[in-house]
Design an enzyme around this catalytic site. Structure first.
Site, PDB file in Angstrom:
ATOM      1  N   LYS A  35       0.851  -1.197   0.000  1.00 27.90           N
ATOM      2  CA  LYS A  35       0.000   0.000   0.000  1.00 27.90           C
ATOM      3  C   LYS A  35       0.882   1.241   0.000  1.00 27.90           C
ATOM      4  O   LYS A  35       1.898   1.289   0.698  1.00 27.90           O
ATOM      5  CB  LYS A  35      -0.879  -0.046   1.252  1.00 27.90           C
ATOM      6  CG  LYS A  35      -1.905   1.056   1.390  1.00 27.90           C
ATOM      7  CD  LYS A  35      -2.744   0.800   2.645  1.00 27.90           C
ATOM      8  CE  LYS A  35      -3.849   1.810   2.828  1.00 27.90           C
ATOM      9  NZ  LYS A  35      -4.704   1.486   4.001  1.00 27.90           N
ATOM     10  N   SER A 112      -9.367   1.510   3.096  1.00 30.96           N
ATOM     11  CA  SER A 112      -8.531   2.325   2.240  1.00 30.96           C
ATOM     12  C   SER A 112      -7.439   1.517   1.534  1.00 30.96           C
ATOM     13  O   SER A 112      -6.687   2.065   0.730  1.00 30.96           O
ATOM     14  CB  SER A 112      -7.866   3.428   3.079  1.00 30.96           C
ATOM     15  OG  SER A 112      -7.028   2.869   4.082  1.00 30.96           O
ATOM     16  N   SER A 136      -9.762  -1.019   7.218  1.00 34.41           N
ATOM     17  CA  SER A 136      -9.237  -0.876   5.862  1.00 34.41           C
ATOM     18  C   SER A 136      -8.586  -2.111   5.275  1.00 34.41           C
ATOM     19  O   SER A 136      -8.205  -2.106   4.104  1.00 34.41           O
ATOM     20  CB  SER A 136      -8.254   0.301   5.811  1.00 34.41           C
ATOM     21  OG  SER A 136      -8.934   1.516   6.046  1.00 34.41           O
TER      22      SER A 136
END
Length: 397
Positions: A35, A112, A136
């Site tokens: 990420k 996210s 997330s």
């Protein structure tokens, strides 16, 4: 990751940089993505924000958690899109786009850690790092049909990773299959401080299932039966005997205050254009009062003490991961925000307690994936990962 090799729009469009990895190791032969909150030498770190990308520069040091995976033999294939400043749950980034949900392409991937979930669910890598502050990892795992873990708070290092709310932030990961889930966990999580017994004490979050509508409960019923084959008949418990509302606000107030502490000065100084929902959440965060935070911390402390007593050292709690399958991409921002608020009632349990939670891809509805979760005592993460793999193996046998 070359742009023409990214049909899922999961990766940030950075020029490729050489990221060395060990020739041999326990993760040799596996590919992974990180990420774009994690620093990787040779790349910038955007945190999902064009402004943060402009300020980043090329990093010269790799986050220790990413480095550990490289030293174990895994090969990094790229950095994945994250929701803006990691403060969203939809997976829609107004600046960099929406990655494709590999389990249901007409639905949101969830955020996210949307790019990481998209990369794995579309087969572009074997596993991917995400972060879970308010859901997330767990949300996109459920939405995209993946294994995903929010570890015990503090279990995995977040050094070299952009914060959202440090007392809630955790580092998790996604895989498509149970064997890889265990293999990565053995490297990333290490040995358990509180290993689960061979036959844990099964608990079921009765009031959490009560938050679901009837069709979702029906969709999860076969998955629940598969878990019961391994764990036995669970003892039903109300995990929020005083209701979920105070827990919802407890999480919201603490997360918001900490998010403003992390990013507020940057937002006030530069006033970057923030995407739909993200801007609203930061504006809410700006207004959270000291009294609200103090009351929220008291709620967290009392809940954590009661919740830890429920688990002891051998309890495993079964609960829904999310309220339903992923919303359609065509849903309005208002509908997505309503869904997010409903999801927080479920997701806040692990957040406030700091206990590990694993989402297992065992169910579906309307042709879309739907996860179910197990939680364990603090420090039982690897045992929980192995248990999830065992449950999934039994379900597919």
């Amino acid at each position: 990751m070359l742009l023409n090799a990214d049909p899922a729009r999961a990766f940030m469009p950075y020029p490729a940089a050489a990221v060395p990895h060990a020739d041999r190791g326990p993760l040799s032969g596996l590919t992974f993505a990180a990420k774009d909150l994690f620093d990787v030498a040779g790349y910038p770190t955007s945190s999902g924000s064009p402004h943060m990308l402009a300020m980043s520069g090329i990093k010269t040091r790799t986050a220790p958690t990413v480095q550990r995976l490289l030293e174990a033999g895994a090969r990094l294939v790229g950095k994945t899109i994250t929701d803006e400043l990691a403060f969203s749950m939809s997976g829609k980034n107004a600046h960099f786009g929406t990655p494709v949900n590999g389990g249901a392409p007409d639905r949101i991937p969830g955020g996210s850690s949307s790019g990481s979930a998209a990369a794995v669910s579309n087969g572009l890598c074997d596993f991917a790092l995400g972060t879970d502050t308010g859901g997330s990892v767990r949300a996109p795992a459920s939405h995209c049909g993946l294994f995903g873990i929010r570890p015990t708070h503090g279990r995995v290092s977040l050094e070299g990773c952009h914060d959202l709310a440090p007392s809630f932030d955790t580092c998790g990961y996604f895989t498509r299959d149970g064997a890889t889930f265990v293999r990565v966990g053995e490297v990333l999580l290490g040995e358990d401080r509180v290993p689960l017994p061979e036959k844990p004490r099964a608990l079921l979050a009765r009031d959490a299932f009560g938050l679901l509508n009837g069709t979702v409960r029906e969709a999860l019923a076969p998955a629940l039966r598969r878990i019961e084959v391994v764990l036995g008949q669970p003892d039903e418990k109300d995990v929020a005997p005083d209701g979920f509302t105070s827990l919802y606000w407890g999480m919201r107030y603490i997360q918001s205050r900490e998010a403003w502490t992390v990013d507020g000065a940057m937002i006030e100084r530069y006033r970057p254009p923030l995407g739909p929902g993200v801007g609203d959440r930061f504006e809410f965060s700006r207004g959270v009062t000291d009294r609200q935070v103090t009351e929220a911390q008291a709620i967290r402390s009392a809940f954590r003490e009661r919740f830890e007593a429920l688990f002891g050292r051998d309890g495993v709690l079964i609960l829904p991961t999310m309220p339903d399958v992923a919303p359609l991409l065509s849903e309005s921002d208002e509908a997505l925000n309503d869904y997010r608020n409903n999801a927080i009632n479920l997701l806040c349990l692990s957040v406030l307690s700091g206990l590990p939670q694993v989402s297992i891809p065992l169910a579906s509805r309307l042709g879309a994936p739907l996860g179910i979760s197990i939680m364990g005592p603090a420090g039982s993460d690897l045992s929980l990962v192995a248990l999830a793999a065992r449950i999934a193996d039994g379900a597919s046998a």
